[in-house]
Write a protein that holds these residues in place. Structure first.
Motif, PDB file in Angstrom:
ATOM      1  N   MET A 168       0.845  -1.167   0.000  1.00 11.05           N
ATOM      2  CA  MET A 168       0.000   0.000   0.000  1.00 11.05           C
ATOM      3  C   MET A 168       0.892   1.232   0.000  1.00 11.05           C
ATOM      4  SD  MET A 168      -3.003   1.032   2.700  1.00 11.05           S
ATOM      5  CE  MET A 168      -3.757  -0.561   2.542  1.00 11.05           C
ATOM      6  N   LYS A 169       0.523   2.172  -0.827  1.00  9.93           N
ATOM      7  CA  LYS A 169       1.283   3.418  -0.907  1.00  9.93           C
ATOM      8  C   LYS A 169       0.402   4.566  -0.448  1.00  9.93           C
ATOM      9  CE  LYS A 169       4.211   1.712  -4.563  1.00  9.93           C
ATOM     10  NZ  LYS A 169       4.625   1.830  -5.938  1.00  9.93           N
ATOM     11  N   ILE A 170       0.982   5.457   0.305  1.00 11.08           N
ATOM     12  CA  ILE A 170       0.236   6.585   0.833  1.00 11.08           C
ATOM     13  C   ILE A 170       0.410   7.780  -0.105  1.00 11.08           C
ATOM     14  CG2 ILE A 170      -0.057   8.128   2.812  1.00 11.08           C
ATOM     15  CD1 ILE A 170      -0.725   5.178   3.393  1.00 11.08           C
ATOM     16  N   SER A 171      -0.712   8.352  -0.516  1.00  8.94           N
ATOM     17  CA  SER A 171      -0.700   9.482  -1.437  1.00  8.94           C
ATOM     18  C   SER A 171      -0.298  10.765  -0.727  1.00  8.94           C
ATOM     19  CB  SER A 171      -2.089   9.664  -2.040  1.00  8.94           C
ATOM     20  OG  SER A 171      -2.151  10.848  -2.783  1.00  8.94           O
TER      21      SER A 171
ATOM     22  N   ALA B 246       0.184   5.075  12.269  1.00 10.01           N
ATOM     23  CA  ALA B 246      -0.584   4.280  11.306  1.00 10.01           C
ATOM     24  C   ALA B 246       0.215   4.018  10.032  1.00 10.01           C
ATOM     25  CB  ALA B 246      -1.901   4.987  10.980  1.00 10.01           C
ATOM     26  N   VAL B 247       0.852   5.038   9.495  1.00  8.74           N
ATOM     27  CA  VAL B 247       1.629   4.884   8.259  1.00  8.74           C
ATOM     28  C   VAL B 247       2.803   3.933   8.477  1.00  8.74           C
ATOM     29  CG1 VAL B 247       3.112   6.093   6.606  1.00  8.74           C
ATOM     30  CG2 VAL B 247       0.908   7.050   7.235  1.00  8.74           C
ATOM     31  N   HIS B 248       3.441   4.055   9.619  1.00 10.56           N
ATOM     32  CA  HIS B 248       4.565   3.168   9.960  1.00 10.56           C
ATOM     33  C   HIS B 248       4.086   1.707   9.946  1.00 10.56           C
ATOM     34  CE1 HIS B 248       8.423   2.198  11.778  1.00 10.56           C
ATOM     35  NE2 HIS B 248       7.778   1.442  12.647  1.00 10.56           N
ATOM     36  N   ALA B 249       2.944   1.441  10.560  1.00 13.01           N
ATOM     37  CA  ALA B 249       2.400   0.081  10.597  1.00 13.01           C
ATOM     38  C   ALA B 249       1.953  -0.385   9.208  1.00 13.01           C
ATOM     39  CB  ALA B 249       1.238   0.020  11.575  1.00 13.01           C
ATOM     40  N   ILE B 250       1.349   0.502   8.447  1.00 15.84           N
ATOM     41  CA  ILE B 250       0.882   0.148   7.104  1.00 15.84           C
ATOM     42  C   ILE B 250       2.045  -0.259   6.210  1.00 15.84           C
ATOM     43  CG2 ILE B 250      -0.078   1.137   4.976  1.00 15.84           C
ATOM     44  CD1 ILE B 250      -2.024   2.713   6.852  1.00 15.84           C
ATOM     45  N   HIS B 251       3.141   0.464   6.268  1.00 13.44           N
ATOM     46  CA  HIS B 251       4.292   0.131   5.428  1.00 13.44           C
ATOM     47  C   HIS B 251       4.965  -1.168   5.847  1.00 13.44           C
ATOM     48  CE1 HIS B 251       4.512   3.469   2.630  1.00 13.44           C
ATOM     49  NE2 HIS B 251       4.005   4.200   3.602  1.00 13.44           N
ATOM     50  N   ARG B 252       4.738  -1.572   7.085  1.00 18.57           N
ATOM     51  CA  ARG B 252       5.309  -2.831   7.573  1.00 18.57           C
ATOM     52  C   ARG B 252       4.282  -3.952   7.633  1.00 18.57           C
ATOM     53  NH1 ARG B 252       8.663   0.804   8.637  1.00 18.57           N
ATOM     54  NH2 ARG B 252      10.766   0.635   9.374  1.00 18.57           N
ATOM     55  N   LYS B 253       3.063  -3.672   7.126  1.00 15.37           N
ATOM     56  CA  LYS B 253       1.959  -4.636   7.119  1.00 15.37           C
ATOM     57  C   LYS B 253       1.685  -5.181   8.514  1.00 15.37           C
ATOM     58  CE  LYS B 253       2.618  -6.083   2.356  1.00 15.37           C
ATOM     59  NZ  LYS B 253       2.841  -7.204   1.471  1.00 15.37           N
ATOM     60  N   LYS B 254       1.698  -4.311   9.500  1.00 16.17           N
ATOM     61  CA  LYS B 254       1.406  -4.679  10.884  1.00 16.17           C
ATOM     62  C   LYS B 254      -0.052  -4.372  11.185  1.00 16.17           C
ATOM     63  CE  LYS B 254       5.675  -5.656  11.937  1.00 16.17           C
ATOM     64  NZ  LYS B 254       6.120  -6.980  12.215  1.00 16.17           N
ATOM     65  N   ARG B 255      -0.626  -5.144  12.089  1.00 20.97           N
ATOM     66  CA  ARG B 255      -2.006  -4.921  12.507  1.00 20.97           C
ATOM     67  C   ARG B 255      -2.117  -3.628  13.302  1.00 20.97           C
ATOM     68  NH1 ARG B 255      -5.563  -8.225  11.480  1.00 20.97           N
ATOM     69  NH2 ARG B 255      -5.257 -10.342  10.838  1.00 20.97           N
ATOM     70  N   LEU B 256      -3.258  -2.972  13.139  1.00 21.11           N
ATOM     71  CA  LEU B 256      -3.554  -1.742  13.870  1.00 21.11           C
ATOM     72  C   LEU B 256      -4.880  -1.916  14.596  1.00 21.11           C
ATOM     73  CD1 LEU B 256      -2.679   0.867  11.131  1.00 21.11           C
ATOM     74  CD2 LEU B 256      -1.488   0.559  13.283  1.00 21.11           C
ATOM     75  N   GLY B 257      -5.036  -1.221  15.690  1.00 22.94           N
ATOM     76  CA  GLY B 257      -6.285  -1.296  16.440  1.00 22.94           C
ATOM     77  C   GLY B 257      -7.464  -0.828  15.617  1.00 22.94           C
ATOM     78  N   SER B 258      -7.738   0.432  15.644  1.00 19.85           N
ATOM     79  CA  SER B 258      -8.914   0.984  14.976  1.00 19.85           C
ATOM     80  C   SER B 258      -8.476   2.015  13.950  1.00 19.85           C
ATOM     81  CB  SER B 258      -9.835   1.626  16.019  1.00 19.85           C
ATOM     82  OG  SER B 258     -10.930   2.228  15.393  1.00 19.85           O
ATOM     83  N   VAL B 259      -8.230   1.569  12.736  1.00 19.32           N
ATOM     84  CA  VAL B 259      -7.893   2.472  11.641  1.00 19.32           C
ATOM     85  C   VAL B 259      -8.728   2.048  10.442  1.00 19.32           C
ATOM     86  CG1 VAL B 259      -6.084   3.182  10.030  1.00 19.32           C
ATOM     87  CG2 VAL B 259      -5.568   2.975  12.454  1.00 19.32           C
ATOM     88  N   PHE B 260      -9.392   3.027   9.853  1.00 15.18           N
ATOM     89  CA  PHE B 260     -10.245   2.773   8.697  1.00 15.18           C
ATOM     90  C   PHE B 260      -9.672   3.487   7.482  1.00 15.18           C
ATOM     91  CE2 PHE B 260     -12.756   1.872  12.336  1.00 15.18           C
ATOM     92  CZ  PHE B 260     -13.550   0.807  11.962  1.00 15.18           C
ATOM     93  N   ILE B 261      -9.668   2.768   6.361  1.00 16.41           N
ATOM     94  CA  ILE B 261      -9.083   3.246   5.113  1.00 16.41           C
ATOM     95  C   ILE B 261     -10.197   3.420   4.082  1.00 16.41           C
ATOM     96  CG2 ILE B 261      -7.468   2.660   3.256  1.00 16.41           C
ATOM     97  CD1 ILE B 261      -5.994   2.945   5.868  1.00 16.41           C
ATOM     98  N   VAL B 262     -10.198   4.567   3.405  1.00 15.96           N
ATOM     99  CA  VAL B 262     -11.147   4.819   2.316  1.00 15.96           C
ATOM    100  C   VAL B 262     -10.390   4.593   1.005  1.00 15.96           C
ATOM    101  CG1 VAL B 262     -12.650   6.504   1.207  1.00 15.96           C
ATOM    102  CG2 VAL B 262     -12.377   6.527   3.715  1.00 15.96           C
TER     103      VAL B 262
ATOM    104  N   GLN C  70     -11.785  -1.613   7.440  1.00 17.93           N
ATOM    105  CA  GLN C  70     -10.943  -1.550   8.620  1.00 17.93           C
ATOM    106  C   GLN C  70      -9.590  -2.060   8.143  1.00 17.93           C
ATOM    107  OE1 GLN C  70     -12.162  -3.722  12.100  1.00 17.93           O
ATOM    108  NE2 GLN C  70     -10.883  -2.418  13.390  1.00 17.93           N
ATOM    109  N   TYR C  71      -8.512  -1.350   8.462  1.00 24.29           N
ATOM    110  CA  TYR C  71      -7.202  -1.670   7.907  1.00 24.29           C
ATOM    111  C   TYR C  71      -6.850  -3.146   8.049  1.00 24.29           C
ATOM    112  CZ  TYR C  71      -2.249  -2.258   7.479  1.00 24.29           C
ATOM    113  OH  TYR C  71      -1.026  -2.749   7.122  1.00 24.29           O
ATOM    114  N   ASN C  72      -7.118  -3.750   9.200  1.00 23.72           N
ATOM    115  CA  ASN C  72      -6.737  -5.149   9.430  1.00 23.72           C
ATOM    116  C   ASN C  72      -7.377  -6.108   8.422  1.00 23.72           C
ATOM    117  OD1 ASN C  72      -5.162  -4.324  11.553  1.00 23.72           O
ATOM    118  ND2 ASN C  72      -6.691  -4.788  13.102  1.00 23.72           N
ATOM    119  N   GLU C  73      -8.550  -5.752   7.887  1.00 26.53           N
ATOM    120  CA  GLU C  73      -9.190  -6.569   6.854  1.00 26.53           C
ATOM    121  C   GLU C  73      -8.290  -6.720   5.629  1.00 26.53           C
ATOM    122  OE1 GLU C  73     -13.315  -6.097   5.381  1.00 26.53           O
ATOM    123  OE2 GLU C  73     -13.417  -4.626   7.010  1.00 26.53           O
TER     124      GLU C  73
END
Length: 117
Positions: free
Chosen positions: A1-4, A19-35, A49-52
């Motif tokens: 996933m790339k962040i714009s 959140a971005v740090h976890a996303i780039h490492r494909k780590k689970r996050l508590g409550s983060v929603f991505i559009v 939900q990001y973890n999905e």
């Protein structure tokens, strides 16, 4: 996933960095929603939900996903989606897609990558 460079958020800088740090490492996050734009070409926008997105069904497309907005709550993600639709931003491709520039996975002042609302 790339962040714009143009990502829309209601999170503060510290939350967004985490959140971005976890996303780039494909780590689970508590409550983060991505559009996102629809993954399966059905609809205008989708909220996950990001973890999905870490499940095996998304494994092959994860690296190609480009979030339009990120929020800590589903209600926040819904509001951000409405803002994107109202501003007609969903019709415009992000002009520059860039991964986080430094090794620590955090934003830097010279590489501002979020729009705070």
């Amino acid at each position: 996933m790339k962040i714009s460079k143009n990502i829309l958020t209601d999170m503060d800088r510290k939350q967004l960095n985490k959140a971005v740090h976890a996303i780039h490492r494909k780590k689970r996050l508590g409550s983060v929603f991505i559009v996102l734009r629809p993954i399966f070409n059905d609809g205008i926008l989708e909220i996950y939900q990001y973890n999905e997105l870490l499940h095996a069904v998304y494994k092959d497309i994860y690296k190609d996903l480009r979030p339009l907005a990120i929020s800590e709550t589903k209600d926040g993600a819904i509001k951000l989606s409405a803002k994107l639709i109202e501003s007609k931003a969903v019709e415009i491709e992000p002009e520059v897609i860039i991964p986080v520039s430094n090794e620590s996975g955090t934003f830097s002042e010279e590489n501002e990558t979020a729009v705070q609302i």
